[in-house]
Design a protein around this motif. Structure first.
Motif, PDB file in Angstrom:
ATOM      1  N   LYS A   1       9.233   4.806 -10.425  1.00  8.80           N
ATOM      2  CA  LYS A   1       9.403   4.701  -8.970  1.00  8.80           C
ATOM      3  C   LYS A   1       9.062   3.297  -8.474  1.00  8.80           C
ATOM      4  CE  LYS A   1       9.635   6.984  -4.900  1.00  8.80           C
ATOM      5  NZ  LYS A   1      10.631   5.974  -4.529  1.00  8.80           N
ATOM      6  N   GLY A   2       9.726   2.889  -7.413  1.00  6.88           N
ATOM      7  CA  GLY A   2       9.411   1.602  -6.817  1.00  6.88           C
ATOM      8  C   GLY A   2       8.259   1.731  -5.846  1.00  6.88           C
TER       9      GLY A   2
ATOM     10  N   GLY B   1      12.416   1.941 -12.288  1.00  5.55           N
ATOM     11  CA  GLY B   1      13.621   2.476 -12.906  1.00  5.55           C
ATOM     12  C   GLY B   1      13.507   2.658 -14.402  1.00  5.55           C
ATOM     13  N   THR B   2      14.620   3.113 -14.970  1.00  8.56           N
ATOM     14  CA  THR B   2      14.672   3.308 -16.425  1.00  8.56           C
ATOM     15  C   THR B   2      16.005   2.766 -16.885  1.00  8.56           C
ATOM     16  OG1 THR B   2      15.578   5.529 -16.001  1.00  8.56           O
ATOM     17  CG2 THR B   2      13.232   5.387 -16.484  1.00  8.56           C
TER      18      THR B   2
ATOM     19  N   GLN C   1       2.564  11.635  -4.543  1.00 10.75           N
ATOM     20  CA  GLN C   1       3.570  12.557  -4.031  1.00 10.75           C
ATOM     21  C   GLN C   1       4.623  12.943  -5.063  1.00 10.75           C
ATOM     22  OE1 GLN C   1       5.266   8.953  -1.666  1.00 10.75           O
ATOM     23  NE2 GLN C   1       6.169  10.826  -0.883  1.00 10.75           N
ATOM     24  N   ASP C   2       5.179  14.147  -4.865  1.00 12.41           N
ATOM     25  CA  ASP C   2       6.133  14.717  -5.817  1.00 12.41           C
ATOM     26  C   ASP C   2       7.282  13.781  -6.139  1.00 12.41           C
ATOM     27  OD1 ASP C   2       6.013  18.215  -4.692  1.00 12.41           O
ATOM     28  OD2 ASP C   2       4.588  16.912  -5.741  1.00 12.41           O
ATOM     29  N   ILE C   3       7.806  13.135  -5.085  1.00 10.82           N
ATOM     30  CA  ILE C   3       8.963  12.259  -5.281  1.00 10.82           C
ATOM     31  C   ILE C   3       8.643  11.151  -6.282  1.00 10.82           C
ATOM     32  CG2 ILE C   3      10.399  10.542  -4.142  1.00 10.82           C
ATOM     33  CD1 ILE C   3      11.286  13.185  -3.361  1.00 10.82           C
TER      34      ILE C   3
ATOM     35  N   LEU D   1       8.202  12.560  -9.904  1.00  7.24           N
ATOM     36  CA  LEU D   1       9.495  12.823 -10.556  1.00  7.24           C
ATOM     37  C   LEU D   1       9.894  11.600 -11.368  1.00  7.24           C
ATOM     38  CD1 LEU D   1      12.157  14.346  -8.119  1.00  7.24           C
ATOM     39  CD2 LEU D   1      11.458  15.221 -10.338  1.00  7.24           C
ATOM     40  N   ASP D   2       9.786  10.425 -10.724  1.00  5.42           N
ATOM     41  CA  ASP D   2      10.192   9.190 -11.385  1.00  5.42           C
ATOM     42  C   ASP D   2       9.196   8.779 -12.460  1.00  5.42           C
ATOM     43  OD1 ASP D   2      11.742   7.552  -8.477  1.00  5.42           O
ATOM     44  OD2 ASP D   2      12.364   9.220  -9.747  1.00  5.42           O
TER      45      ASP D   2
ATOM     46  N   ARG E   1       7.539  10.739 -14.315  1.00 11.12           N
ATOM     47  CA  ARG E   1       7.833  11.606 -15.446  1.00 11.12           C
ATOM     48  C   ARG E   1       8.992  11.057 -16.268  1.00 11.12           C
ATOM     49  NH1 ARG E   1       7.360  17.924 -14.735  1.00 11.12           N
ATOM     50  NH2 ARG E   1       6.965  18.348 -16.918  1.00 11.12           N
ATOM     51  N   LYS E   2      10.029  10.583 -15.548  1.00 10.06           N
ATOM     52  CA  LYS E   2      11.180  10.009 -16.235  1.00 10.06           C
ATOM     53  C   LYS E   2      10.748   8.760 -16.997  1.00 10.06           C
ATOM     54  CE  LYS E   2      14.205  11.477 -12.503  1.00 10.06           C
ATOM     55  NZ  LYS E   2      15.307  12.396 -12.839  1.00 10.06           N
TER      56      LYS E   2
ATOM     57  N   GLU F   1       9.109   9.810 -20.132  1.00 10.39           N
ATOM     58  CA  GLU F   1      10.075  10.294 -21.108  1.00 10.39           C
ATOM     59  C   GLU F   1      10.810   9.149 -21.768  1.00 10.39           C
ATOM     60  OE1 GLU F   1      12.787  13.458 -19.886  1.00 10.39           O
ATOM     61  OE2 GLU F   1      14.104  12.731 -21.491  1.00 10.39           O
ATOM     62  N   MET F   2      11.119   8.139 -20.962  1.00  2.62           N
ATOM     63  CA  MET F   2      11.809   6.979 -21.521  1.00  2.62           C
ATOM     64  C   MET F   2      10.960   6.331 -22.610  1.00  2.62           C
ATOM     65  SD  MET F   2      12.735   3.390 -19.746  1.00  2.62           S
ATOM     66  CE  MET F   2      11.022   3.078 -19.488  1.00  2.62           C
TER      67      MET F   2
ATOM     68  N   GLY G   1      10.930  -1.896  -3.729  1.00  2.00           N
ATOM     69  CA  GLY G   1      10.879  -0.475  -4.000  1.00  2.00           C
ATOM     70  C   GLY G   1       9.789   0.184  -3.172  1.00  2.00           C
TER      71      GLY G   1
ATOM     72  N   ILE H   1      18.609   7.005 -18.770  1.00  2.00           N
ATOM     73  CA  ILE H   1      18.255   5.675 -19.281  1.00  2.00           C
ATOM     74  C   ILE H   1      19.539   4.966 -19.649  1.00  2.00           C
ATOM     75  CG2 ILE H   1      16.673   4.460 -20.808  1.00  2.00           C
ATOM     76  CD1 ILE H   1      15.362   7.149 -21.399  1.00  2.00           C
TER      77      ILE H   1
ATOM     78  N   ASP I   1       8.790  16.018   0.100  1.00  2.00           N
ATOM     79  CA  ASP I   1       8.458  16.721  -1.137  1.00  2.00           C
ATOM     80  C   ASP I   1       8.950  18.160  -1.085  1.00  2.00           C
ATOM     81  OD1 ASP I   1       5.264  15.295  -2.323  1.00  2.00           O
ATOM     82  OD2 ASP I   1       7.312  14.525  -2.304  1.00  2.00           O
TER      83      ASP I   1
END
Lengths: 265, 266
Positions: A64-65, A133-134, A157-159, A162-163, A165-166, A169-170, B15, B94, B229
């Motif tokens: 996330k940014g 980002g990814t 926050q959830d938003i 989410l990022d 988490r990504k 994973e990356m 961002g 990705i 959210d």
């Protein structure tokens, strides 16, 4: 260094010319990109080559940014001050207001230069502040240099989670060990009445860490002083080292060092 | 894109300043008038926040004879995002630039948007592949302009100045700048704190210096984040918040700009 600046300026020029030509050559550049991509793919995945003189590389990412990667990076580097702090960034190579509007391949090329064509000297730690980002940048860095560990910064926050988490994973996919998460902007204390408000939610990062089996390296509250000192170029760890904020960052730095593998040689 | 009357890009440079949050509220605000058809396109491929913010997590895109169908929040509000194409919201995308560009092209070409009054395009932070592509693909049609979001602090404004220069370079009109997270009001004692202090005068001063329209300030209200959210419209859920009236004023100014532009065109 001058050569690099010259090359980057040339790239900037080429981009500007391309725009002024009104994308007429866009078909050619699409073809060119396709060819270049095929070339790169056929050579197989890039081999990881360590940066000369650098013992360990640490990346700060999030997905996330705006969650505070750069702020955290700046404040984390200070405790490692004993080994000298050198800093390198695109920001030093272009005018402050000049936008760097580049497609992935050019960005990759610039990153290569920032990593390898800078005289880092002998470093114990190189901290890399990643963009959100990814995408291209994250992939290029992960594939091209051996990374000792990644730290993921997020707000609760959830938003943002989410990022984050990504992002995690990356790193898993490219085999970069994730040392842990940093919960940023966790709580705000009203300077007048000391009432605490969790503006961006409560403990979201701790919950995510549990789910992913990762550690929370620390919590940084929302404090006006952190912003103020960053804007004036004096990270709080340096300008107010006795403050609670600085101590929070220092604790996180210690946690990171504890978790890094023993450096080679 | 023929059936789309007005196209608005939401940009920032930096961002985490609240682009997607703003895009979501803008979409809800414009769709409050149910004679208007609104569409929200999320081209942040790596970090698609829009499905969650619009309460559409887990939804999938349907294909019909006329193309991909956007996912509808209300009858007059349709949404498209890469988030709908993933098997799980946690899947990481990705991808390198060329693949992202291909998807953006598909969103514009293969989605059956129908007759739309306002198309809002939510972008990722920065000035990279996605921004170049959207300008490349939409540039041939008419874009009303860009709304640039920022927070008051200098570090964010630096990136906004670059973004403004980007707009000038690609001849994208700027509808104006929105200063987000502008001041926090303590729920207990109502004291206003500046969490992201405008050490150089904030967005308003910057706009004056750069001759760009300043659309307004939105204060930090923890309920905005919470509504997002939970995938709810903050404007509907918390109508009494000072942030709601800020949003509504800004949305009205954007509508006025588009309306003015339309009559100028004619």
């Amino acid at each position: 260094m001058n050569e690099t600046v010259h090359q980057l300026e040339r790239m900037q020029e080429l981009w500007t010319t391309g725009y002024l030509m009104g994308f007429k050559s866009s078909n050619t550049s699409d073809e060119f990109l396709k060819e270049k991509r095929a070339q790169i793919m056929s050579r197989g995945l890039p081999k990881q080559k360590p940066i000369e003189g650098v013992k360990q590389v640490l990346v700060l990412a999030s997905g996330k940014g705006g969650v505070g990667k750069s702020t955290t990076a700046e404040n984390l580097m200070r405790p490692l001050k004993n080994y000298g702090i050198e800093c390198m960034s695109m920001g030093f190579l272009v005018e402050e207001t000049a936008p760097v509007v580049w497609r992935g391949l050019m960005v990759m090329s610039a990153i290569e230069k920032l990593l390898r064509q800078v005289e880092w000297g002998q470093l114990d730690y190189l901290v890399i502040d990643m963009p959100p980002g990814t995408g291209d940048v994250q992939l290029s860095v992960s594939q091209n240099i051996p990374i000792a560990g990644a730290v993921i910064v997020s707000t609760p926050q959830d938003i943002a989670l989410l990022d984050a988490r990504k992002g995690a994973e990356m790193f898993r996919k490219v085999h970069v060990p994730v040392l842990g998460l940093v919960q940023n902007m966790s709580v705000f204390q009203c300077p007048k009445c000391k009432h605490e408000t969790h503006i961006f939610g409560t403990d979201g990062v701790r919950d995510l860490a549990k789910t992913l089996g990762l550690d929370v390296l620390g919590d940084i509250p929302l404090d006006v002083n952190i912003r103020k000192t960053c804007d004036t170029g004096q990270p709080i760890v340096v300008s107010q080292p006795q403050s609670d904020m600085a101590k929070a960052y220092l604790r996180i730095a210690m946690e990171i060092i504890r978790r890094l593998p023993t450096p080679p040689g | 894109m023929k059936g789309v009357k007005h196209k608005i890009l939401v940009l920032s440079g930096k961002g985490g300043v609240g682009k997607s949050t703003f895009s979501a509220q803008l979409a809800h605000g414009l769709a409050a008038d149910d004679t208007k058809q609104v569409a929200l396109l999320d081209i942040d491929i790596c970090g698609p926040s829009i499905p969650k913010m619009m309460g559409l997590e887990g939804e999938q895109v349907h294909q019909s004879g006329s193309g991909w169908s956007p996912v509808y929040v209300e009858e007059n509000l349709g949404v498209m995002s890469v988030g709908f194409l993933l098997s799980s919201p946690d899947d990481a995308v990705i991808w390198r630039g060329p693949k992202k560009n291909g998807l953006i092209k598909q969103f514009l070409r293969d989605v059956d948007w129908g007759e739309v009054d306002y198309l809002i395009v939510d972008t990722p932070p920065g000035t990279s592949d996605e921004h170049l592509s959207i300008m490349q693909y939409l540039g041939a049609t008419h874009i009303d302009g860009a709304v640039i979001i920022t927070t008051p602090q200098e570090v964010a404004l630096q990136d906004v100045r670059k973004e403004i220069n980007f707009c000038h370079k690609v001849k994208l009109p700027i509808i104006g700048v929105v200063e987000n997270m502008s001041g926090f009001i303590c729920p207990k004692c109502k004291n206003e704190s500046e969490i992201f202090p405008p050490t150089t005068g904030g967005a308003e001063t910057m706009c004056k210096n750069l001759n760009v329209s300043f659309l307004g300030k939105v204060p930090l209200d923890p309920q905005i984040g919470k509504s997002c959210d939970n995938g709810q419209s903050f404007l509907s859920e918390i109508p009494e918040s000072p942030a709601t009236s800020s949003y509504k004023n800004i949305i009205q100014r954007i509508q006025d700009y588009c309306g003015l532009h339309q009559s100028q065109e004619k």
